[in-house]
Design an enzyme around this catalytic site. Structure first.
Site, short mmCIF file in Angstrom:
data_model
loop_
_atom_site.label_atom_id
_atom_site.label_comp_id
_atom_site.label_asym_id
_atom_site.label_seq_id
_atom_site.Cartn_x
_atom_site.Cartn_y
_atom_site.Cartn_z
N CYS A 130 52.73 24.63 75.30
CA CYS A 130 53.47 25.50 75.64
C CYS A 130 52.27 26.82 75.66
O CYS A 130 52.55 27.35 74.55
CB CYS A 130 54.51 26.23 75.68
SG CYS A 130 55.50 27.55 75.78
N CYS A 133 53.95 30.14 75.17
CA CYS A 133 54.52 30.38 73.47
C CYS A 133 53.44 31.05 72.30
O CYS A 133 54.04 31.36 71.57
CB CYS A 133 55.90 28.98 73.48
SG CYS A 133 56.25 28.36 74.95
N ASP A 134 52.60 29.49 72.91
CA ASP A 134 51.36 30.34 71.19
C ASP A 134 50.04 30.11 71.71
O ASP A 134 49.44 30.60 71.10
CB ASP A 134 51.58 28.08 71.42
CG ASP A 134 52.99 27.67 70.45
OD1 ASP A 134 53.29 28.43 70.16
OD2 ASP A 134 52.87 26.39 70.59
#
Ligand code: NAP
Length: 304
Positions: A130, A133-134
Site C-alpha cells: 500500500c 499508506c506507506d
C-alpha cells in the site's frame, strides 16, 4: 430477520445497501474493517463519474453516510461461515448468527502476495502492499514497484511524490495498465522500468536494502538497491468463509448471471469477489445496485 444481508462494505456492498434500503428492504451490511474497502487505500480517484478527483477515504465516507441515511444497518464483524441454502440464510460472525432472506456477497479482494523469499520477512520493514499508506516513509529514497497493472502504475506515480526514483519491475515488455496511466508513467522522469524481469528474492538485514531480479529473456541476475518494495501483482478474492461452497469457481471467485445471481437462489455477488475481468469502483457500485434490485424481486417472490 433481515430481508437482505450484505457481506462487505466496499463500493459494491454500500451501493447494494443504498438500493436495498431505498426499496424498503430491511438491510444490514456486515464488514470486518473500515467502510469503503480498497477505496480507503486509494489516494486519488479520477474515474468515478461526478468527481473529477476525490480521495478514496472521502468517497468511502460519502457512500457510507448515504447508506446509513437511507436506513442501512451497519455491523462490524468478520463473517466466518455461512449457510446459504434454504430459508432463512445464516451468517455467523463472532458470537452472532444473523438471519436473512437473501444475501449479497460483496466481500471484495485483497492484494496477492508475490510468493518469493524475503516477502513475509520484510513485510512492514520496507515491503508494502500500500503506497498510499506507506509511501511518505520513503522521502528521497529509491524504491521499486512490482507489477504492470493499474494498481502498480497508479501507485508508482504516487510514490514519485516522495521517492527520488521508482523502478517498475514488470515480467513482460508491455504494461497492462490503462493508457492514461501508462502515458503519465512514461512521462515521469522519476520512473524507470525493468522490463522482462521478475523478483527472485527480497534482500535486507533489519530492513529491505535491495531486490534480486532476473531477466526472463537472458536469465541474467542483478541486485537493485532499494529501500522500499511495493507489490502489486493482482488481487485474490475474499471467500475463505465460503470454503467448499458450490458458489465458487476454481479460482475462488463467484460466477453470476447478468442479474448478479449465484447458483444458489437468493444469493447474489457483486464487486471484486465476482468472476469478472472488470474491477473498478464504478462497476462494483453498478453490480451492487443490480444485485440489490434482484434481491428485492427474490424477497418479494417469497411472500407470493
Ligand atoms: P492486475 O490488473 O491483475 O495486474 C497485475 C499485474 O501484476 C500484471 O501486470 C501482471 O503481469 C503482474 N503479475 C501478476 N502475477 C505476477 C507475478 N507472479 N510476478 C510478477 N508479476 C505478476 O491487478 P491490479 O493492478 O491489482 O488491478 C486489479 C483490478 O483492479 C484490475 O481489474 C484493475 O483494472 C483494477 N484497478 C483499477 C484502477 C483504476 O484506477 N482504474 C486502479 C487499481 C486497480 P501481466 O500483465 O504479465 O499479467
Amino acid at each position: 430477520m433481515y430481508d437482505v444481508a450484505i457481506i462487505g462494505g466496499g463500493p459494491a456492498g454500500l451501493s447494494a445497501g443504498i438500493y436495498a434500503a431505498r426499496a424498503n428492504l430491511k438491510t444490514v451490511i456486515v464488514e470486518r474493517g473500515l467502510y469503503g474497502g480498497q477505496m480507503q487505500n486509494t489516494l486519488d480517484i479520477e474515474n468515478y463519474p461526478g468527481f473529477e478527483n476525490i480521495e478514496g477515504p472521502q468517497l468511502s465516507e460519502h457512500m457510507y453516510n448515504q447508506a446509513l441515511k437511507v436506513g442501512v444497518e451497519w455491523k462490524y464483524g468478520d463473517v466466518t461461515s455461512v449457510e446459504l441454502e434454504g430459508q432463512p440464510k445464516l451468517l455467523k460472525f463472532g458470537d452472532e448468527v444473523l438471519q436473512a432472506k437473501s444475501v449479497i456477497i460483496a466481500s471484495g479482494a485483497t492484494p496477492r502476495p508475490l510468493g518469493v523469499p524475503g516477502e513475509a520477512e520484510f513485510t512492514g520493514r520496507g515491503l508494502s502492499y500500500c503506497a498510499t499508506c506507506d509511501g511518505a516513509l520513503y522521502k528521497g529514497a529509491d524504491v521499486a514497484v512490482v507489477g504492470g497493472g493499474d494498481s502498480a502504475i497508479k501507485e508508482a506515480l504516487l510514490l514519485t511524490r516522495y521517492a527520488s526514483t521508482v523502478t517498475v519491475i514488470h515480467r513482460r515488455d508491455a504494461l497492462r495498465a490503462t493508457g492514461i496511466l501508462q502515458n503519465r508513467a512514461f512521462a515521469n522522469s522519476k520512473i524507470r522500468f525493468k522490463w522482462d524481469s521478475v523478483v527472485e528474492r527480497v534482500e535486507g538485514d533489519t530492513r529491505v536494502n535491495g531486490v534480486l531480479i532476473r531477466n526472463v529473456k537472458d536469465n541474467s541476475n542483478e541486485v537493485l538497491a532499494v529501500k522500499g518494495v511495493f507489490i502489486y501483482v493482482g488481487v485474490d478474492p475474499v471467500t475463505d468463509f465460503l470454503a467448499g461452497s458450490k458458489v465458487l469457481d476454481d479460482e475462488g471467485y463467484i460466477p453470476t448471471g447478468f442479474d448478479m445471481a449465484t447458483s444458489i437462489p437468493g444469493v447474489f455477488a457483486a464487486g471484486d469477489v465476482r468472476a469478472t475481468s472488470i474491477r473498478q469502483i464504478i462497476s462494483a457500485a453498478s453490480e451492487g445496485a443490480t444485485a440489490a434490485l434482484h434481491a428485492y424481486d427474490f424477497v418479494e417472490s417469497l411472500s407470493n
